[in-house]
Write a protein that holds these residues in place. Structure first.
Motif, PDB file in Angstrom:
ATOM      1  N   LYS A  73       0.869  -1.245  -0.081  1.00  0.00           N
ATOM      2  CA  LYS A  73       0.043  -0.057   0.016  1.00  0.00           C
ATOM      3  C   LYS A  73       1.087   1.160   0.006  1.00  0.00           C
ATOM      4  CE  LYS A  73      -3.590   2.476   2.728  1.00  0.00           C
ATOM      5  NZ  LYS A  73      -4.308   2.331   3.995  1.00  0.00           N
ATOM      6  N   ARG A  74       0.662   2.158  -1.019  1.00  0.00           N
ATOM      7  CA  ARG A  74       1.499   3.409  -1.050  1.00  0.00           C
ATOM      8  C   ARG A  74       0.740   4.622  -0.502  1.00  0.00           C
ATOM      9  NH1 ARG A  74       4.731   2.244  -6.914  1.00  0.00           N
ATOM     10  NH2 ARG A  74       5.540   0.324  -6.096  1.00  0.00           N
ATOM     11  N   SER A  75      -0.281   4.584  -0.330  1.00  0.00           N
ATOM     12  CA  SER A  75      -0.876   5.944   0.036  1.00  0.00           C
ATOM     13  C   SER A  75      -0.391   6.116   1.489  1.00  0.00           C
ATOM     14  CB  SER A  75      -2.622   5.739   0.107  1.00  0.00           C
ATOM     15  OG  SER A  75      -3.222   6.857   0.512  1.00  0.00           O
ATOM     16  N   LEU A  76      -0.252   7.507   1.873  1.00  0.00           N
ATOM     17  CA  LEU A  76       0.340   7.910   3.199  1.00  0.00           C
ATOM     18  C   LEU A  76      -0.574   8.822   3.653  1.00  0.00           C
ATOM     19  CD1 LEU A  76       3.113   7.880   4.842  1.00  0.00           C
ATOM     20  CD2 LEU A  76       3.884   9.624   3.243  1.00  0.00           C
ATOM     21  N   HIS A  77      -0.937   8.545   5.391  1.00  0.00           N
ATOM     22  CA  HIS A  77      -1.687   9.689   5.851  1.00  0.00           C
ATOM     23  C   HIS A  77      -1.085   9.608   7.274  1.00  0.00           C
ATOM     24  CE1 HIS A  77      -5.048  11.947   6.620  1.00  0.00           C
ATOM     25  NE2 HIS A  77      -5.653  11.627   5.823  1.00  0.00           N
ATOM     26  N   PHE A  78      -0.448  10.832   7.641  1.00  0.00           N
ATOM     27  CA  PHE A  78       0.042  11.003   8.872  1.00  0.00           C
ATOM     28  C   PHE A  78      -0.612  10.648  10.183  1.00  0.00           C
ATOM     29  CE2 PHE A  78       2.049  13.596  12.227  1.00  0.00           C
ATOM     30  CZ  PHE A  78       3.589  13.624  11.923  1.00  0.00           C
ATOM     31  N   LYS A  79      -2.149  10.779  10.144  1.00  0.00           N
ATOM     32  CA  LYS A  79      -2.897  10.513  11.221  1.00  0.00           C
ATOM     33  C   LYS A  79      -2.831   8.936  11.476  1.00  0.00           C
ATOM     34  CE  LYS A  79      -7.375  10.519   9.339  1.00  0.00           C
ATOM     35  NZ  LYS A  79      -7.521   9.064   9.444  1.00  0.00           N
ATOM     36  N   ASP A  80      -2.422   8.209  10.572  1.00  0.00           N
ATOM     37  CA  ASP A  80      -2.679   6.730  10.787  1.00  0.00           C
ATOM     38  C   ASP A  80      -1.220   6.093  11.128  1.00  0.00           C
ATOM     39  OD1 ASP A  80      -5.252   6.593   9.704  1.00  0.00           O
ATOM     40  OD2 ASP A  80      -4.773   6.454   7.755  1.00  0.00           O
ATOM     41  N   LEU A  81      -0.141   7.135  11.314  1.00  0.00           N
ATOM     42  CA  LEU A  81       0.925   6.417  11.892  1.00  0.00           C
ATOM     43  C   LEU A  81       1.131   6.703  13.092  1.00  0.00           C
ATOM     44  CD1 LEU A  81       3.280   8.141   9.115  1.00  0.00           C
ATOM     45  CD2 LEU A  81       2.328   5.968   8.831  1.00  0.00           C
ATOM     46  N   LYS A  82       1.840   5.716  13.706  1.00  0.00           N
ATOM     47  CA  LYS A  82       2.329   5.880  15.214  1.00  0.00           C
ATOM     48  C   LYS A  82       3.513   6.705  15.295  1.00  0.00           C
ATOM     49  CE  LYS A  82       0.521   0.994  16.131  1.00  0.00           C
ATOM     50  NZ  LYS A  82       1.230  -0.345  16.733  1.00  0.00           N
ATOM     51  N   HIS A  83       4.058   7.060  16.368  1.00  0.00           N
ATOM     52  CA  HIS A  83       5.013   7.965  16.804  1.00  0.00           C
ATOM     53  C   HIS A  83       6.168   7.720  15.840  1.00  0.00           C
ATOM     54  CE1 HIS A  83       7.665  10.969  18.974  1.00  0.00           C
ATOM     55  NE2 HIS A  83       8.345   9.693  19.046  1.00  0.00           N
ATOM     56  N   TYR A  84       6.945   6.625  16.067  1.00  0.00           N
ATOM     57  CA  TYR A  84       8.222   6.382  15.599  1.00  0.00           C
ATOM     58  C   TYR A  84       8.036   6.287  14.045  1.00  0.00           C
ATOM     59  CZ  TYR A  84      10.411   6.337  19.912  1.00  0.00           C
ATOM     60  OH  TYR A  84      10.975   6.994  21.155  1.00  0.00           O
ATOM     61  N   GLN A  85       6.731   5.874  13.386  1.00  0.00           N
ATOM     62  CA  GLN A  85       6.628   5.885  11.935  1.00  0.00           C
ATOM     63  C   GLN A  85       6.744   7.296  11.730  1.00  0.00           C
ATOM     64  OE1 GLN A  85       3.109   3.772  12.304  1.00  0.00           O
ATOM     65  NE2 GLN A  85       3.951   2.036  10.722  1.00  0.00           N
ATOM     66  N   ARG A  86       6.064   8.286  12.307  1.00  0.00           N
ATOM     67  CA  ARG A  86       5.817   9.586  11.921  1.00  0.00           C
ATOM     68  C   ARG A  86       7.509  10.392  11.868  1.00  0.00           C
ATOM     69  NH1 ARG A  86       0.782  11.969  15.466  1.00  0.00           N
ATOM     70  NH2 ARG A  86      -0.820  10.801  14.357  1.00  0.00           N
ATOM     71  N   VAL A  87       8.233   9.865  12.933  1.00  0.00           N
ATOM     72  CA  VAL A  87       9.611  10.376  12.910  1.00  0.00           C
ATOM     73  C   VAL A  87      10.361   9.844  11.723  1.00  0.00           C
ATOM     74  CG1 VAL A  87      11.801  10.190  14.159  1.00  0.00           C
ATOM     75  CG2 VAL A  87       9.597  10.402  15.252  1.00  0.00           C
ATOM     76  N   ALA A  88      10.087   8.683  11.377  1.00  0.00           N
ATOM     77  CA  ALA A  88      10.819   7.865  10.037  1.00  0.00           C
ATOM     78  C   ALA A  88      10.381   8.684   9.069  1.00  0.00           C
ATOM     79  CB  ALA A  88      10.473   6.542  10.132  1.00  0.00           C
ATOM     80  N   ALA A  89       9.028   8.984   8.816  1.00  0.00           N
ATOM     81  CA  ALA A  89       8.519   9.776   7.600  1.00  0.00           C
ATOM     82  C   ALA A  89       9.308  10.770   7.447  1.00  0.00           C
ATOM     83  CB  ALA A  89       7.038   9.890   7.787  1.00  0.00           C
ATOM     84  N   CYS A  90       9.146  11.788   8.479  1.00  0.00           N
ATOM     85  CA  CYS A  90       9.894  13.042   8.499  1.00  0.00           C
ATOM     86  C   CYS A  90      11.453  12.813   8.237  1.00  0.00           C
ATOM     87  CB  CYS A  90       9.678  13.702   9.634  1.00  0.00           C
ATOM     88  SG  CYS A  90       7.957  14.158  10.040  1.00  0.00           S
ATOM     89  N   GLU A  91      12.047  12.011   8.698  1.00  0.00           N
ATOM     90  CA  GLU A  91      13.518  11.704   8.363  1.00  0.00           C
ATOM     91  C   GLU A  91      13.714  11.493   6.999  1.00  0.00           C
ATOM     92  OE1 GLU A  91      16.273  11.839   9.948  1.00  0.00           O
ATOM     93  OE2 GLU A  91      15.744  12.215  12.030  1.00  0.00           O
ATOM     94  N   ALA A  92      12.892  10.644   6.503  1.00  0.00           N
ATOM     95  CA  ALA A  92      13.127  10.147   4.958  1.00  0.00           C
ATOM     96  C   ALA A  92      12.847  11.378   4.092  1.00  0.00           C
ATOM     97  CB  ALA A  92      11.673   9.227   4.713  1.00  0.00           C
ATOM     98  N   ILE A  93      12.082  12.382   4.244  1.00  0.00           N
ATOM     99  CA  ILE A  93      11.981  13.538   3.239  1.00  0.00           C
ATOM    100  C   ILE A  93      12.701  14.818   3.588  1.00  0.00           C
ATOM    101  CG2 ILE A  93       9.743  12.646   2.613  1.00  0.00           C
ATOM    102  CD1 ILE A  93       8.608  14.739   4.244  1.00  0.00           C
ATOM    103  N   LYS A  94      13.555  14.750   4.912  1.00  0.00           N
ATOM    104  CA  LYS A  94      14.144  16.235   5.198  1.00  0.00           C
ATOM    105  C   LYS A  94      14.994  16.371   4.435  1.00  0.00           C
ATOM    106  CE  LYS A  94      17.970  13.920   8.118  1.00  0.00           C
ATOM    107  NZ  LYS A  94      18.247  13.597   9.417  1.00  0.00           N
ATOM    108  N   ASP A  95      15.765  15.914   3.627  1.00  0.00           N
ATOM    109  CA  ASP A  95      16.606  16.304   2.737  1.00  0.00           C
ATOM    110  C   ASP A  95      16.230  16.255   1.052  1.00  0.00           C
ATOM    111  OD1 ASP A  95      18.711  16.733   4.472  1.00  0.00           O
ATOM    112  OD2 ASP A  95      19.251  14.539   4.421  1.00  0.00           O
TER     113      ASP A  95
END
Length: 297
Positions: A73-95
């Protein structure tokens, strides 16, 4: 060739003013944040890959390896993520090569004036008001972009479709503003050489990767300002993305540019944690900018 930019726009929080949440009782969000993810059109084709990398980052590595090659599944919705998934998501796009612009309304301050409360209690009024602020800042920022003499960049905006929003009425309001038919003229104005009301698109969240990443950056900012059910804010997500916030100068001044508070930072009733979050966001942006320039980039 005239540079062309796309701003994917999403919101976090709600417009409700009847019963704001508190540690003692659940209710409507205390903040509404409207955020834009700004990308050059030539990089837009890469946004799908950025989204896919972000989705992959939210899966633990030992599970990710097992899923390699499988359809995920490729759709992404921030509210459905747990805390460390949110951290990982932000890390993935920060650059990645995009900019962030967020306009943040402290809804508590709208309750002090009965006329304002009645106006902004009407569905869509607060959202449209923040949209105007967002476009003023986006077009100001793009006006600084180096172009050939006599040219300015072009901006297309893509909204995440939301129920009850009349986008045709929004377009008509922008046309009224552009044609100078407002009763009260604003202090700032949208640069109509950069943005045309004809350049508005509306798409479903699940259909556009850019809207899904706009959801990440907007929700990350919202979490840094809006207290959760225990009364605490979570600044870590947005601080991870600090270098992506648009700024005015090499000092990393993001206030009233990449991050606009309504009312302003100086007059907004902020907690010490909220103030520290904003100052730290600005400090990290400045550090990133200085590092960028020292590397001769």
């Amino acid at each position: 060739m005239r540079p062309h930019f796309i701003a994917y726009i999403d919101e976090a929080g709600d417009e409700g003013l009847d019963k704001l949440s508190s540690p003692e009782a659940s209710g409507q969000s205390r903040w509404l944040v409207l955020g834009g993810l700004l990308v050059r059109k030539e990089y837009d084709a890469q946004v799908v890959a950025w989204r896919d990398e972000t989705v992959a980052a939210t899966v633990p590595p030992h599970i990710r390896n097992k899923l390699s090659g499988q359809r995920k599944k490729r759709s992404l919705h921030f509210k459905d993520l747990k805390h460390y998934q949110r951290v990982a998501a932000c890390e993935a796009i920060k650059d990645k090569r995009f900019g962030i612009v967020c306009v943040c309304s402290n809804k508590e301050t709208l309750l002090n004036n009965e006329k304002e409360k009645n106006f902004f209690s009407q569905k869509g009024n607060l959202y449209n008001y923040l949209t105007r602020f967002l476009l003023e800042r986006l077009t100001w920022q793009l006006a600084q972009f180096p172009c050939e003499e006599g040219e300015k960049p072009r901006l297309t905006i893509c909204f995440s479709r939301r129920g009850g929003t009349n986008y045709e009425s929004m377009k008509e309001y922008f046309e009224l503003m552009r044609d100078g038919r407002e009763v009260k003229r604003p202090i700032r104005s949208i640069d109509w050489e950069i943005f045309s009301p004809d350049d508005i698109k509306v798409e479903n969240h699940s259909k556009r990767a850019g809207l899904q990443l706009a959801d990440v950056v907007t929700s990350a900012t919202f979490q840094g300002l809006n207290p959760g059910q225990y009364g605490y804010c979570e600044p870590r997500y947005a601080l991870t993305l600090a270098s992506r916030f648009l700024h005015r100068n090499r000092k990393g001044n993001i206030r009233n540019h990449g991050l606009t508070l309504i009312p302003s930072f100086e007059t907004c009733p902020l907690t010490e944690d909220q103030k520290e979050f904003i100052l730290e966001l600005e400090r990290r942006q400045s550090q990133a900018r200085n590092k960028y320039e020292s590397n001769g980039s």
